[in-house]
Design a protein around this motif. Sequence first.
Motif, PDB file in Angstrom:
ATOM      1  N   ALA A   1      -3.288 -20.377  14.562  1.00  0.00           N
ATOM      2  CA  ALA A   1      -2.810 -20.771  13.223  1.00  0.00           C
ATOM      3  C   ALA A   1      -1.761 -19.795  12.674  1.00  0.00           C
ATOM      4  N   ASP A   2      -1.727 -18.564  13.235  1.00  0.00           N
ATOM      5  CA  ASP A   2      -0.774 -17.553  12.745  1.00  0.00           C
ATOM      6  C   ASP A   2       0.612 -17.723  13.355  1.00  0.00           C
ATOM      7  N   LEU A   3       0.750 -18.632  14.312  1.00  0.00           N
ATOM      8  CA  LEU A   3       1.998 -18.765  15.067  1.00  0.00           C
ATOM      9  C   LEU A   3       2.674 -20.110  14.793  1.00  0.00           C
ATOM     10  N   PRO A   4       4.003 -20.198  14.902  1.00  0.00           N
ATOM     11  CA  PRO A   4       4.905 -19.098  15.233  1.00  0.00           C
ATOM     12  C   PRO A   4       4.994 -18.072  14.100  1.00  0.00           C
ATOM     13  N   ALA A   5       5.394 -16.846  14.479  1.00  0.00           N
ATOM     14  CA  ALA A   5       5.567 -15.774  13.490  1.00  0.00           C
ATOM     15  C   ALA A   5       6.878 -15.059  13.774  1.00  0.00           C
ATOM     16  N   SER A   6       7.544 -14.611  12.714  1.00  0.00           N
ATOM     17  CA  SER A   6       8.818 -13.910  12.926  1.00  0.00           C
ATOM     18  C   SER A   6       8.550 -12.504  13.428  1.00  0.00           C
ATOM     19  N   ILE A   7       9.472 -12.001  14.203  1.00  0.00           N
ATOM     20  CA  ILE A   7       9.325 -10.654  14.765  1.00  0.00           C
ATOM     21  C   ILE A   7       9.270  -9.613  13.641  1.00  0.00           C
ATOM     22  N   VAL A   8       9.957  -9.896  12.542  1.00  0.00           N
ATOM     23  CA  VAL A   8       9.947  -8.985  11.385  1.00  0.00           C
ATOM     24  C   VAL A   8       8.535  -8.897  10.799  1.00  0.00           C
ATOM     25  N   GLN A   9       7.891 -10.072  10.641  1.00  0.00           N
ATOM     26  CA  GLN A   9       6.494 -10.109  10.157  1.00  0.00           C
ATOM     27  C   GLN A   9       5.578  -9.280  11.051  1.00  0.00           C
ATOM     28  N   LEU A  10       5.754  -9.433  12.363  1.00  0.00           N
ATOM     29  CA  LEU A  10       4.876  -8.750  13.313  1.00  0.00           C
ATOM     30  C   LEU A  10       5.068  -7.239  13.261  1.00  0.00           C
ATOM     31  N   ILE A  11       6.298  -6.800  13.070  1.00  0.00           N
ATOM     32  CA  ILE A  11       6.560  -5.355  12.968  1.00  0.00           C
ATOM     33  C   ILE A  11       5.849  -4.787  11.733  1.00  0.00           C
ATOM     34  N   VAL A  12       5.845  -5.566  10.643  1.00  0.00           N
ATOM     35  CA  VAL A  12       5.166  -5.119   9.413  1.00  0.00           C
ATOM     36  C   VAL A  12       3.646  -5.161   9.603  1.00  0.00           C
ATOM     37  N   LYS A  13       3.133  -6.273  10.171  1.00  0.00           N
ATOM     38  CA  LYS A  13       1.672  -6.432  10.333  1.00  0.00           C
ATOM     39  C   LYS A  13       1.069  -5.386  11.274  1.00  0.00           C
TER      40      LYS A  13
ATOM     41  N   GLY B   1       2.046  -2.386  11.396  1.00  0.00           N
ATOM     42  CA  GLY B   1       2.139  -1.076  10.749  1.00  0.00           C
ATOM     43  C   GLY B   1       3.319  -0.238  11.217  1.00  0.00           C
ATOM     44  N   LEU B   2       4.215  -0.841  12.027  1.00  0.00           N
ATOM     45  CA  LEU B   2       5.383  -0.075  12.511  1.00  0.00           C
ATOM     46  C   LEU B   2       6.463   0.032  11.432  1.00  0.00           C
ATOM     47  N   ALA B   3       6.377  -0.841  10.419  1.00  0.00           N
ATOM     48  CA  ALA B   3       7.273  -0.748   9.255  1.00  0.00           C
ATOM     49  C   ALA B   3       6.471  -1.141   8.027  1.00  0.00           C
ATOM     50  N   LYS B   4       6.845  -0.574   6.874  1.00  0.00           N
ATOM     51  CA  LYS B   4       6.075  -0.822   5.650  1.00  0.00           C
ATOM     52  C   LYS B   4       6.478  -2.127   4.966  1.00  0.00           C
ATOM     53  N   SER B   5       7.680  -2.633   5.247  1.00  0.00           N
ATOM     54  CA  SER B   5       8.154  -3.847   4.578  1.00  0.00           C
ATOM     55  C   SER B   5       9.101  -4.592   5.500  1.00  0.00           C
ATOM     56  N   GLY B   6       9.384  -5.845   5.143  1.00  0.00           N
ATOM     57  CA  GLY B   6      10.336  -6.644   5.915  1.00  0.00           C
ATOM     58  C   GLY B   6      11.717  -6.008   5.918  1.00  0.00           C
ATOM     59  N   LYS B   7      12.068  -5.428   4.780  1.00  0.00           N
ATOM     60  CA  LYS B   7      13.381  -4.790   4.647  1.00  0.00           C
ATOM     61  C   LYS B   7      13.492  -3.620   5.634  1.00  0.00           C
ATOM     62  N   GLU B   8      12.418  -2.819   5.698  1.00  0.00           N
ATOM     63  CA  GLU B   8      12.412  -1.668   6.610  1.00  0.00           C
ATOM     64  C   GLU B   8      12.454  -2.133   8.069  1.00  0.00           C
ATOM     65  N   ALA B   9      11.745  -3.235   8.374  1.00  0.00           N
ATOM     66  CA  ALA B   9      11.733  -3.765   9.748  1.00  0.00           C
ATOM     67  C   ALA B   9      13.128  -4.245  10.155  1.00  0.00           C
TER      68      ALA B   9
ATOM     69  N   GLU C   1      19.448  -0.920  13.280  1.00  0.00           N
ATOM     70  CA  GLU C   1      19.856   0.434  13.731  1.00  0.00           C
ATOM     71  C   GLU C   1      19.419   0.726  15.170  1.00  0.00           C
ATOM     72  N   ASP C   2      19.061  -0.343  15.923  1.00  0.00           N
ATOM     73  CA  ASP C   2      18.650  -0.220  17.338  1.00  0.00           C
ATOM     74  C   ASP C   2      17.412   0.650  17.532  1.00  0.00           C
ATOM     75  N   GLY C   3      16.532   0.675  16.519  1.00  0.00           N
ATOM     76  CA  GLY C   3      15.311   1.489  16.643  1.00  0.00           C
ATOM     77  C   GLY C   3      14.094   0.691  17.083  1.00  0.00           C
ATOM     78  N   ALA C   4      14.253  -0.636  17.242  1.00  0.00           N
ATOM     79  CA  ALA C   4      13.103  -1.484  17.603  1.00  0.00           C
ATOM     80  C   ALA C   4      13.218  -1.972  19.040  1.00  0.00           C
ATOM     81  N   ARG C   5      12.046  -2.069  19.694  1.00  0.00           N
ATOM     82  CA  ARG C   5      12.028  -2.579  21.074  1.00  0.00           C
ATOM     83  C   ARG C   5      10.901  -3.580  21.249  1.00  0.00           C
TER      84      ARG C   5
END
Length: 415
Positions: free
Chosen positions: A346-358, A360-368, A374-378
Amino acid sequence: MTYHPKSDFIAVMMERGFLADCTDYQGLDEALIKGCQPGYIGFDATAKSLHVGSLIQIMMLRWLQKTGHKPITLMGGGTTKVGDPSFRADERPLLTPAQIDENIAGIRKVFAAYIDYDSGAENAALMLNNDEWLADLNYLDFLRDIGRHFSVNRMLSFESVKSRLDREQSLSFLEFNYMILQAYDFMELNRRYGCILQMGGSDQWGNIVNGIDLTRRVIDHEVYGLTSPLLTTSDGKKMGKSQDGAVWLNPDMRSPYEFWQFWRNTTDADVGRFLKLYTELPVGECDRLGALAGSEINAAKVILANEVTTLCHGAEAAAAAEATAREVFEKGGIGDDLPTLTLGAADLPASIVQLIVKTGLAKSGKEAKRLIAEDGARLNDAPLTDAGMMIEASDLTQPIKLSAGKKRHALVQLA
């Protein structure tokens, strides 16, 4: 405690760290060496699965059977309608009979992996439901025949009740009855099945003592109580919880891989103790593995994860979990305590930005988004450049690894 047991069961309980207290070491020990004895632990059906916090009790029942005795798993179909107030700050939510039955069906699957119910041997286990004798009690008869044996003054002195009252938190009459019902269970199990032993966590001490007292007063039979320590991890956390909630024992509520990962991420200081409690490796081997240091302790953690997962989910699931972990961790060259996000369909599809926030790798969508820009995500060690990427269920046939910089990583998997 310097008691030297004669029975195999008490010897195992003592040397592996299961024993907090016993009402009469010698009396129980003498009873156990006379032959196969029934002993029970009660489990209220408050969820569809038990979690890791109940595993110490499940292992006690398993050892009881392995040392020649008869385990009784008592499902609290009746007592769940009331709710155990022990050491809780609030009243438990009341469940419907249908919810309770559904929960019992889920919990039954857990026990089948640990305990033999079907062999026909003298010590084959029993699974019973206390609703069988509690549902039809006549209230006035019960008050007269059973209630008169309970002193309210004494009940108020038990730590589980006292701590609630000291905090001036409400304790309903419904909950106050719980300890009387649990005491009645012990007496009924003794009367019907010759059960001489009740076990539980140390928070159950007062309830167990009540049952022993009631059994002696009403039917003049000698019975015993034994408790295990309430386990916390070396960093003080309650056993059975992880970053993303309870570590359930049913595979449909916590995947075998994630269950394996929970044990693989055990703190160094807990490895030896957990090997003794949650596996059947010889005590000497548990001590040897627990004493390892540096990178060697990680090999001990893999052994712990494999042994516990094999007991709960089978050898195949343990081997598959280890293989997946090696694939994700070793080939990716990442560190140990990796947070894991488990998604349902039920959680899918999900945006990669959402997953980075969920994760805990970023605090907000803006930060993600900034991290991606800035090429910091893999994603699985490949640069992640598309902030609009969507992850589908088909992308999660294996866990995926998300990274923020070189040192921060998380897994995303499908439940």
